[in-house]
Design an enzyme around this catalytic site. Structure first.
Site, PDB file in Angstrom:
ATOM      1  N   ALA A  95      45.737  38.666  55.337  1.00 56.22           N
ATOM      2  CA  ALA A  95      44.815  39.905  55.935  1.00 56.22           C
ATOM      3  C   ALA A  95      43.311  39.752  55.965  1.00 56.22           C
ATOM      4  CB  ALA A  95      44.978  40.870  54.730  1.00 56.22           C
ATOM      5  N   GLY A  96      43.019  40.333  57.222  1.00 58.00           N
ATOM      6  CA  GLY A  96      41.389  40.165  57.339  1.00 58.00           C
ATOM      7  C   GLY A  96      41.071  39.081  58.482  1.00 58.00           C
ATOM      8  N   ASN A 152      48.689  38.494  61.695  1.00 56.46           N
ATOM      9  CA  ASN A 152      49.486  39.199  62.382  1.00 56.46           C
ATOM     10  C   ASN A 152      48.629  39.993  63.385  1.00 56.46           C
ATOM     11  OD1 ASN A 152      52.296  40.742  62.249  1.00 56.46           O
ATOM     12  ND2 ASN A 152      50.643  42.139  63.056  1.00 56.46           N
ATOM     13  N   SER A 153      47.684  40.826  62.707  1.00 55.17           N
ATOM     14  CA  SER A 153      47.109  41.911  63.719  1.00 55.17           C
ATOM     15  C   SER A 153      46.178  41.093  64.585  1.00 55.17           C
ATOM     16  CB  SER A 153      46.044  42.695  62.903  1.00 55.17           C
ATOM     17  OG  SER A 153      46.938  43.601  62.093  1.00 55.17           O
ATOM     18  N   GLY A 212      44.270  44.217  58.700  1.00 54.09           N
ATOM     19  CA  GLY A 212      44.154  44.680  60.157  1.00 54.09           C
ATOM     20  C   GLY A 212      42.600  44.830  60.311  1.00 54.09           C
ATOM     21  N   LYS A 268      58.131  38.699  50.384  1.00 52.96           N
ATOM     22  CA  LYS A 268      56.506  39.102  50.465  1.00 52.96           C
ATOM     23  C   LYS A 268      56.177  40.469  49.705  1.00 52.96           C
ATOM     24  CE  LYS A 268      52.198  39.837  52.887  1.00 52.96           C
ATOM     25  NZ  LYS A 268      51.662  40.327  54.139  1.00 52.96           N
TER      26      LYS A 268
END
Length: 280
Positions: free
Chosen positions: A209-210, A231-232, A183, A122
């Site tokens: 992301a987001g 993830n976050s 995040g 990645k």
């Protein structure tokens, strides 16, 4: 990239098609959700969340594992790499040259952990520490070099359809447009651009992301994305294990909704039951 088909376990005659598996660089995955390893309260919670999500690809920050950064001690050994496909990432790299060096370390790390044929990376090139937006020029330069070296490159990018096309032409195996900054939990703020990328791409599109909630995960899949990386939103939830399962279910639901095809939007009402034959 996504192909429309219909699932109906009750009637294979009326609905004979089934959803195709996610294929990246010739490798097949049944789950369309990828997860990360950072920000969890403990390794045990991370392990339980990965299982609950049903994911088969987990991304690992090469530099943080190599340096044993706080929260990453023992991380590589905490995951069963016989069941989970590692996606090393170049997080923390600010230049193309730095990302290429870290990618090489990531490939060696995967080999040491038993995945001899793993050439996935990645690619992240992020020089800005405040907004963490990827550098398009550095990303393209690094991708071109890594493809030459035999890597299967999954580049993290802004939702830029032209950049996505250049990266596909360079030989990348996916494009990974951000929904909103890493995040941030702001959801999908680039809907139109992501829709264009999905329409044009001949390789899998992974929204990365987001995403903050399962409803946002489902919405991203309804746009036609082939997969998500989250993830976050999982790791920082009050109950990461519950959130991981919810994200896995939302990913599947969004995919099915995309394949099913939504009804057209109308400016007026339309009765669900026919008006003919009603009793006066």
């Amino acid at each position: 990239m996504s192909s429309a088909s219909t699932l109906n376990p009750q009637s294979t005659e009326l609905f004979p098609f089934t959803d195709q598996s996610l294929v990246i660089a010739g490798r097949t995955f049944s789950s369309r959700l990828m997860t990360g390893t950072g920000k969890y309260p403990s390794l045990e919670v991370m392990q339980q969340s990965i299982v609950a999500s049903g994911c088969e690809i987990v991304t690992v920050a090469v530099r943080r594992v190599q340096t044993k950064a706080p929260g990453h001690e023992g991380l590589a050994e905490a995951i069963d790499w016989g069941k989970i496909w590692m996606l090393p990432n170049t997080a923390g790299c600010k230049t193309a040259e730095e990302a290429v060096r870290v990618a090489r370390l990531g490939r060696e790390m995967a080999k040491l952990l038993g995945q001899e044929d793993n050439n996935f990376i990645k690619l992240e090139v992020i020089p800005d520490a405040k907004y963490l937006l990827p550098d398009p020029i550095g990303t393209l330069e690094a991708a071109q070099q890594l493809v030459k070296e035999g890597f299967a490159v999954l580049p993290y990018i802004n939702a830029d359809p032209l950049l996505a096309r250049h990266l596909e032409d360079a030989g990348c195996v996916t494009v990974m447009p951000l929904g909103s900054p890493i995040g941030s939990g702001m959801g999908i703020r680039n809907i139109d651009n992501i829709r264009i990328i999905v329409e044009q791409a001949q390789i899998p599109v992974v929204v990365d992301a987001g995403i903050g909630t399962p409803s946002e995960a489902a919405a991203a899949m309804e746009l036609g994305a082939d997969a998500l990386l989250i993830n976050s939103a999982i790791a920082l939830a009050q109950n990461p294990v519950f959130m991981a399962e919810a994200m896995g279910q939302a990913t599947r639901a969004g995919r099915l909704a995309y394949l099913a095809g939504r009804i057209p939007c109308k400016a007026y009402a339309s009765a669900s039951s026919p008006l003919t034959g009603t009793i006066v």
